[in-house]
Design an enzyme around this catalytic site. Structure first.
Site, PDB file in Angstrom:
ATOM      1  N   CYS A 189      -0.835   0.616   7.382  1.00  0.00           N
ATOM      2  CA  CYS A 189      -1.242   0.953   6.020  1.00  0.00           C
ATOM      3  C   CYS A 189      -2.653   1.524   5.983  1.00  0.00           C
ATOM      4  CB  CYS A 189      -1.140  -0.282   5.130  1.00  0.00           C
ATOM      5  SG  CYS A 189       0.564  -0.771   4.788  1.00  0.00           S
ATOM      6  N   LEU A 194      22.153 -25.510  -3.418  1.00  0.00           N
ATOM      7  CA  LEU A 194      20.768 -25.139  -3.095  1.00  0.00           C
ATOM      8  C   LEU A 194      20.461 -23.651  -3.236  1.00  0.00           C
ATOM      9  CD1 LEU A 194      20.095 -27.412   0.032  1.00  0.00           C
ATOM     10  CD2 LEU A 194      19.652 -27.899  -2.384  1.00  0.00           C
ATOM     11  N   GLU A 251       0.825  -1.210   0.000  1.00  0.00           N
ATOM     12  CA  GLU A 251       0.000   0.000   0.000  1.00  0.00           C
ATOM     13  C   GLU A 251       0.862   1.265   0.000  1.00  0.00           C
ATOM     14  OE1 GLU A 251      -2.314  -2.971   2.650  1.00  0.00           O
ATOM     15  OE2 GLU A 251      -0.246  -2.619   1.986  1.00  0.00           O
ATOM     16  N   ASP A 308      24.892 -35.693  -2.649  1.00  0.00           N
ATOM     17  CA  ASP A 308      24.943 -34.729  -3.754  1.00  0.00           C
ATOM     18  C   ASP A 308      25.823 -33.520  -3.486  1.00  0.00           C
ATOM     19  OD1 ASP A 308      23.140 -36.441  -4.906  1.00  0.00           O
ATOM     20  OD2 ASP A 308      21.398 -35.120  -4.668  1.00  0.00           O
ATOM     21  N   ARG A 348      20.321 -19.644  -9.083  1.00  0.00           N
ATOM     22  CA  ARG A 348      21.378 -19.139  -9.954  1.00  0.00           C
ATOM     23  C   ARG A 348      20.798 -18.581 -11.254  1.00  0.00           C
ATOM     24  NH1 ARG A 348      23.242 -23.753  -7.543  1.00  0.00           N
ATOM     25  NH2 ARG A 348      22.699 -25.170  -9.254  1.00  0.00           N
ATOM     26  N   ALA A 352       9.042 -39.217   2.012  1.00  0.00           N
ATOM     27  CA  ALA A 352       8.043 -40.142   2.548  1.00  0.00           C
ATOM     28  C   ALA A 352       7.674 -39.789   3.982  1.00  0.00           C
ATOM     29  CB  ALA A 352       8.577 -41.574   2.471  1.00  0.00           C
ATOM     30  N   SER A 389      19.876 -35.201  12.001  1.00  0.00           N
ATOM     31  CA  SER A 389      19.729 -35.442  13.435  1.00  0.00           C
ATOM     32  C   SER A 389      21.048 -35.376  14.196  1.00  0.00           C
ATOM     33  CB  SER A 389      19.046 -36.795  13.685  1.00  0.00           C
ATOM     34  OG  SER A 389      19.826 -37.844  13.137  1.00  0.00           O
TER      35      SER A 389
END
Length: 361
Positions: free
Chosen positions: A82, A202, A50, A198, A205, A299, A220
């Site tokens: 606002c 993350l 606003e 991997d 780009r 899962a 954990s």
């Protein structure tokens, strides 16, 4: 309002913990229908939509109509309300899509406008506005973030060969689409297994990101290597690690030294309690989380009822039963136990297909 919603979408991924709001100011009277001000919530949540639209409209806002995708705020925070700004500008009419469920607002903005003699019209394109701000609304109403699960698999549901080769299941167009999805979320989430296998970065780009998503690992025992890509870049772009009391002190100290944020949550059978993890992340202000794996984390989130939307990239390839499945065990003893999803859209992306599905409830 449709234009205001399109403007609001520009803020997704950049405004948390605030909502992504759009505002359009339109003239009335003899010059009716001319847009004189446009705005959307800026990175970090301010200035608000606003305020941006009013500043653009200037004196022409007097007597105009403001279309806003969420009830104008009514509380003093880092910026004035606002609702007060709209009143001071002399706006004659405010059309809003949703009432803000934030207890600091909750109808007070609309009431403030009406008390000032401004006509208020509510619930215009409410369903579209609720879908756009599903993350903010879920965080306020349920204390949980909106979770999008991304899967990229072959037609027979495999994410890698038996040896673990997975680059690349899908093509470059699909991979670029994934970066766009990261850009529209507050955070990108992976499990410790995917992080180790991997060594992902993350980040977003080649898209001019003004604010990189938070990079989160569910780990954990804080087993992810300190000299990984995430460890080496934690001081440049935010890295959060969700762990349990089983994480060794040395690992906690090492990761803290990189600049990463550590979030301790209860254990569930030796693993991170995923519901507690999502609640903790929402408490930190996150509204939209993009989960990129792996199979066991995906899962687990589904079993816990924590996934809101599935983004499934399907490649025209077949690996067979010896390949690695896209999902870990869901515990479906009977077909009736299988989650039934609702198809939202199906879109070709290069040589692949993106289907979007919503989860029940």
């Amino acid at each position: 309002m449709r234009t205001a919603l399109a403007l609001a979408a520009r803020g997704l991924g950049n405004t948390w913990p605030n909502p992504a709001v759009g505002c359009v100011i339109v003239t009335r009277g003899s010059d009716a229908g001319r847009i004189v001000g446009r705005g959307w919530t800026q990175p970090g949540g301010r200035p608000h939509a606003e305020r941006r639209a009013l500043d653009q409209a200037g004196a022409v806002a007097r007597g105009a109509t403001a279309y806003v995708t969420l009830e104008p705020c009514a509380h003093h925070g880092h910026t004035p309300p606002c609702a007060e700004g709209l009143i001071a500008a002399g706006v004659a009419r405010v059309v809003s899509a949703l009432t803000d469920p934030d207890p600091r607002v909750g109808g007070r903005g609309h009431a403030m406008l009406r008390a000032a003699g401004i006509e208020v019209v509510e619930q215009v394109m409410a369903a579209e506005a609720r879908a756009l701000n599903a993350g903010f609304l879920k965080r306020v109403e349920q204390g949980l973030p909106f979770v999008t699960l991304k899967l990229a698999s072959t037609l027979d549901g495999r994410i890698a060969t038996h040896s673990g080769e997975s680059r690349w299941i899908t093509g470059p167009a699909a991979r670029r689409a994934v970066h766009a999805m990261r850009l529209a979320h507050d955070a990108v989430l992976v499990g410790s297994g995917t992080a180790r296998a991997d060594d992902p970065d993350l980040t977003v780009r080649d898209m001019g990101a003004v604010r990189q998503p938070v990079r989160i690992v569910i780990d954990s025992r804080l087993s992810h290597a300190l000299d990984s890509r995430l460890g080496r870049t934690a001081g440049q772009h935010p890295v959060w690690l969700v762990h349990t009391d089983a994480a060794p002190l040395a690992a906690r100290q090492g990761w803290s030294a990189t600049g990463a944020r550590l979030i301790a949550v209860p254990s569930d059978g030796g693993h991170v309690d995923l519901r507690a993890a999502m609640q903790a992340l929402a408490a930190e202000g996150l509204t939209r989380i993009f989960c990129e794996g792996g199979a066991d984390l995906a899962a687990g989130l589904i079993r816990a009822g924590l996934v809101d939307e599935l983004a499934q990239f399907s490649a025209g390839a077949l690996i067979g039963a010896e390949g690695r499945a896209a999902l870990g065990p869901l515990g479906c003893a009977a077909l009736a136990d299988a989650p039934r999803l609702t198809l939202l859209s199906a879109t070709p992306v290069g040589a692949d297909v993106l289907t979007r599905w919503s989860f029940p409830g």
